[in-house]
Write a protein that holds these residues in place. Structure first.
Motif, PDB file in Angstrom:
ATOM      1  N   LYS A 194       0.821  -1.214   0.000  1.00  8.07           N
ATOM      2  CA  LYS A 194       0.000   0.000   0.000  1.00  8.07           C
ATOM      3  C   LYS A 194       0.846   1.251   0.000  1.00  8.07           C
ATOM      4  N   ALA A 195       2.005   1.165   0.636  1.00  5.58           N
ATOM      5  CA  ALA A 195       2.880   2.342   0.666  1.00  5.58           C
ATOM      6  C   ALA A 195       3.372   2.692  -0.729  1.00  5.58           C
ATOM      7  N   LEU A 196       3.465   1.704  -1.613  1.00  6.11           N
ATOM      8  CA  LEU A 196       3.979   1.955  -2.950  1.00  6.11           C
ATOM      9  C   LEU A 196       2.963   2.650  -3.849  1.00  6.11           C
ATOM     10  N   LYS A 197       1.725   2.762  -3.401  1.00  7.28           N
ATOM     11  CA  LYS A 197       0.727   3.466  -4.205  1.00  7.28           C
ATOM     12  C   LYS A 197       0.981   4.960  -4.244  1.00  7.28           C
ATOM     13  N   ASN A 198       1.790   5.442  -3.321  1.00  8.43           N
ATOM     14  CA  ASN A 198       2.128   6.862  -3.319  1.00  8.43           C
ATOM     15  C   ASN A 198       3.232   7.107  -4.341  1.00  8.43           C
ATOM     16  N   ARG A 199       2.885   7.765  -5.421  1.00  7.57           N
ATOM     17  CA  ARG A 199       3.804   7.924  -6.533  1.00  7.57           C
ATOM     18  C   ARG A 199       4.900   8.958  -6.267  1.00  7.57           C
ATOM     19  N   THR A 200       4.779   9.716  -5.192  1.00  8.81           N
ATOM     20  CA  THR A 200       5.826  10.696  -4.885  1.00  8.81           C
ATOM     21  C   THR A 200       6.919  10.113  -4.000  1.00  8.81           C
ATOM     22  N   LEU A 201       6.735   8.891  -3.510  1.00 12.70           N
ATOM     23  CA  LEU A 201       7.701   8.277  -2.603  1.00 12.70           C
ATOM     24  C   LEU A 201       9.012   7.986  -3.335  1.00 12.70           C
ATOM     25  N   VAL A 202      10.143   8.437  -2.751  1.00 11.76           N
ATOM     26  CA  VAL A 202      11.456   8.172  -3.347  1.00 11.76           C
ATOM     27  C   VAL A 202      12.403   7.485  -2.373  1.00 11.76           C
ATOM     28  N   PHE A 203      12.074   7.463  -1.089  1.00 11.37           N
ATOM     29  CA  PHE A 203      12.965   6.898  -0.063  1.00 11.37           C
ATOM     30  C   PHE A 203      12.145   5.942   0.793  1.00 11.37           C
ATOM     31  N   LEU A 204      12.546   4.665   0.798  1.00 11.86           N
ATOM     32  CA  LEU A 204      11.823   3.649   1.560  1.00 11.86           C
ATOM     33  C   LEU A 204      12.816   2.859   2.400  1.00 11.86           C
ATOM     34  N   ASP A 205      12.687   2.969   3.723  1.00 11.46           N
ATOM     35  CA  ASP A 205      13.609   2.298   4.646  1.00 11.46           C
ATOM     36  C   ASP A 205      12.800   1.451   5.622  1.00 11.46           C
ATOM     37  N   LEU A 206      12.883   0.133   5.448  1.00 13.13           N
ATOM     38  CA  LEU A 206      12.146  -0.811   6.293  1.00 13.13           C
ATOM     39  C   LEU A 206      13.107  -1.741   7.029  1.00 13.13           C
ATOM     40  N   ARG A 207      14.353  -1.370   7.165  1.00 10.91           N
ATOM     41  CA  ARG A 207      15.363  -2.230   7.792  1.00 10.91           C
ATOM     42  C   ARG A 207      14.997  -2.608   9.226  1.00 10.91           C
ATOM     43  N   PHE A 208      15.517  -3.757   9.649  1.00 11.34           N
ATOM     44  CA  PHE A 208      15.435  -4.195  11.039  1.00 11.34           C
ATOM     45  C   PHE A 208      13.998  -4.193  11.557  1.00 11.34           C
ATOM     46  N   ASN A 209      13.148  -4.933  10.871  1.00 10.08           N
ATOM     47  CA  ASN A 209      11.777  -5.143  11.321  1.00 10.08           C
ATOM     48  C   ASN A 209      11.477  -6.643  11.250  1.00 10.08           C
ATOM     49  N   LYS A 210      10.213  -7.003  11.175  1.00  6.39           N
ATOM     50  CA  LYS A 210       9.808  -8.411  11.196  1.00  6.39           C
ATOM     51  C   LYS A 210       8.938  -8.745   9.991  1.00  6.39           C
ATOM     52  N   LEU A 211       9.247  -8.140   8.865  1.00  9.87           N
ATOM     53  CA  LEU A 211       8.469  -8.356   7.662  1.00  9.87           C
ATOM     54  C   LEU A 211       8.796  -9.713   7.044  1.00  9.87           C
ATOM     55  N   THR A 212       7.782 -10.349   6.474  1.00  9.33           N
ATOM     56  CA  THR A 212       7.933 -11.697   5.919  1.00  9.33           C
ATOM     57  C   THR A 212       7.385 -11.754   4.497  1.00  9.33           C
ATOM     58  N   GLY A 213       7.524 -12.931   3.902  1.00  3.41           N
ATOM     59  CA  GLY A 213       6.977 -13.132   2.563  1.00  3.41           C
ATOM     60  C   GLY A 213       7.961 -12.734   1.479  1.00  3.41           C
ATOM     61  N   GLU A 214       7.467 -12.645   0.261  1.00  2.00           N
ATOM     62  CA  GLU A 214       8.303 -12.360  -0.894  1.00  2.00           C
ATOM     63  C   GLU A 214       8.426 -10.860  -1.143  1.00  2.00           C
ATOM     64  N   ILE A 215       9.497 -10.505  -1.839  1.00  2.00           N
ATOM     65  CA  ILE A 215       9.661  -9.126  -2.303  1.00  2.00           C
ATOM     66  C   ILE A 215       8.774  -8.960  -3.532  1.00  2.00           C
ATOM     67  N   PRO A 216       7.816  -8.059  -3.550  1.00  5.74           N
ATOM     68  CA  PRO A 216       6.883  -7.955  -4.681  1.00  5.74           C
ATOM     69  C   PRO A 216       7.538  -7.300  -5.899  1.00  5.74           C
ATOM     70  N   TYR A 217       7.122  -7.709  -7.066  1.00  6.16           N
ATOM     71  CA  TYR A 217       7.682  -7.141  -8.294  1.00  6.16           C
ATOM     72  C   TYR A 217       7.332  -5.663  -8.442  1.00  6.16           C
ATOM     73  N   GLN A 218       6.228  -5.231  -7.796  1.00  8.15           N
ATOM     74  CA  GLN A 218       5.828  -3.823  -7.911  1.00  8.15           C
ATOM     75  C   GLN A 218       6.882  -2.885  -7.329  1.00  8.15           C
TER      76      GLN A 218
END
Length: 470
Positions: A194-218
């Motif tokens: 959902k965060a990727l729906k924002n088209r103005t986003l240029v910096f995404l930092d999700l390091r050191f969390n507990k996220l799982t699953g696959e990296i999406p192609y989007q």
């Protein structure tokens, strides 16, 4: 005659006396003329303004109160911030000056700017990096209630806190939101598409969390400049459209990613730094990596990558840090790799803990200058190598071969080497990779390349003219 007159007078008096006794006198006008007639008369008097007494004047209706003055952008933000303060445990007193008597723009960690549409002052940025806030009484601290209620935000930095849950959908509607840093928290679940729906986003930092699953192609279809997703629990293959990314800085380190590195990697146009270390990648190094002319840092250490180093790596003309240590690479270290000026001039080339059995002539000087580390390999005449038995056993087992072995001699930056730049040997799209046959085991992680606090790179982005004002 006289007698008759007297009798007639008596009779008339008796008659009228009888009428007076048998009928009552009307006590009111309504009784005299009847109820209906009285009502009609009153109605008529109101219409024509007549009647014995004036009709009462109706009391005026009270005017509606004026609508309340709309809250300013700063006042709305103040209420959100104070409400947030009331539910957190702030042991470091980071939000101590967040109160009703302080200018919102002077709150610790708050940056204000002029909103473009109505020229109002607004809270444009929030920086809680290192505040270490948590929910009261051991409760979870969701992002809802803070991130999703200040629509003027351009950046949101909460590195090293105790936020949990997901990312609110509201930020996808924020017109000027360009930077999101949720690193070193307790964010869980799948990748926040959902965060990727924002088209103005240029910096995404999700390091050191507990996220799982696959990296999406989007992720690789976004116009992002920075992608930091290391130190989570992502798994699966990297998407084949990896090379579509416009990012300069990517790190996928220390997850549980598997499969080969995608061939399209070599066509990421702006790639400057990429970290794959500490995963479970297998397969061979694609020769397309040699197309990364802007790459300064490339780290694929501590994986299960096998095969030789492609000669195309000698085309990494900007590389200063190349780390392929702790893999299952074998064969000859290409001499043109050791000739790259950016490596020879205080660079770093680590190939330790592999199975190389030979190095090119130019590599010897790099060993002497301590630029090249080839310890724990199978190179005769060098100290700190694997035992002859271990090397023999590795090669006796016929190490995994690579598809299209001739591609390892292709040097795209020098046409007189290999096949030159013939279109027939340009990289082609590949299908879905096959399942790796190497079962990953736990390995010791090397010293972290990226710290938990602070950003690896500093970027100056001029949006909304965001400035601190006292």
């Amino acid at each position: 005659m006289e007698t008759k007159s007297i009798l007639m007078l008596y009779f008339l008096c008796s008659f009228f006396l009888h009428l007076a006794v048998t009928q009552e006198v009307a006590k009111s006008e309504s009784e005299a003329v009847g109820e209906g007639a009285a009502e009609k008369r009153e109605t008529l008097e109101i219409i024509i303004g007549g009647g014995g007494s004036p009709s009462p004047t109706p009391s005026p209706s009270p005017c509606p109160p004026p609508p309340p003055k709309p809250l300013s952008r700063l006042e709305k933000a103040r209420r959100v911030l104070l409400r947030f303060k009331s539910i957190i445990n702030d042991t470091s007193c980071y939000t101590q000056n967040w109160n009703a008597n302080t200018d919102v723009c002077k709150f610790n960690g708050i940056r204000c700017a002029t909103f473009p549409t109505d020229k109002q002052r607004a809270v444009a940025g929030l920086d809680l990096n290192g505040a270490k806030v948590s929910g009261q009484n051991g409760c979870a601290l969701p992002l809802d209630g803070l991130l999703n209620n200040i629509e003027e935000l351009t950046f949101f930095h909460v590195n090293s806190n105790n936020f949990s849950g997901g990312i609110p959908e509201n930020i996808t509607n924020y017109k000027y939101f360009f930077e999101l840093d949720l690193s070193n928290n307790k964010i869980g679940g799948k990748f926040p598409l959902k965060a990727l729906k924002n088209r103005t986003l240029v910096f995404l930092d999700l390091r050191f969390n507990k996220l799982t699953g696959e990296i999406p192609y989007q992720l690789f279809q976004q116009d992002l400049d920075v992608i930091f997703v290391n130190d989570n629990q992502f798994s699966g293959y990297l998407p084949e459209n990896f090379g579509s990314t416009t990012a300069r800085y990517l790190t996928f380190a220390r997850n549980q990613l598997t499969g080969p590195l995608p061939r399209s990697l070599g066509f990421a146009p702006n790639l400057t730094e990429v970290l794959f270390l500490g995963n479970r990648f297998s397969g061979c190094l694609p020769f397309e990596i040699g197309y990364l002319k802007k790459a300064v840092v490339f780290d694929a250490s501590r994986n299960f990558i096998t095969g030789p180093i492609p000669f195309s790596f000698g085309c990494l003309k900007s590389i200063q840090y190349l780390n392929l240590a702790h893999n299952k690479l074998y064969g000859v270290v290409p001499d043109n790799l050791c000739q790259i000026p950016s490596l020879r001039n205080n660079g770093n080339l680590s190939l330790s803990n592999n199975y190389f059995k030979e190095i090119g002539p130019s590599c010897w000087s790099l060993i002497k200058s301590k630029v090249l580390d080839v310890s724990q390999n199978c190179i005769p005449g060098l100290p700190n190598q694997r035992s002859p038995l271990e090397c023999h056993q590795f090669y006796y087992r016929n190490p995994e071969s690579c598809p299209k072995p001739e591609s390892f001699y292709y040097v795209p930056c020098k046409s007189h080497w290999g096949w030159g730049t013939s279109p027939a040997h340009e990289p082609q799209a590949t299908g879905s990779p096959s399942e790796p046959n190497v079962v990953a085991s736990h390995e010791d992680q090397r010293e972290e390349e990226l710290g938990r606090e602070g950003d690896a790179c500093v970027f100056e982005i001029d949006l909304l003219s965001v400035n601190d004002e006292s």
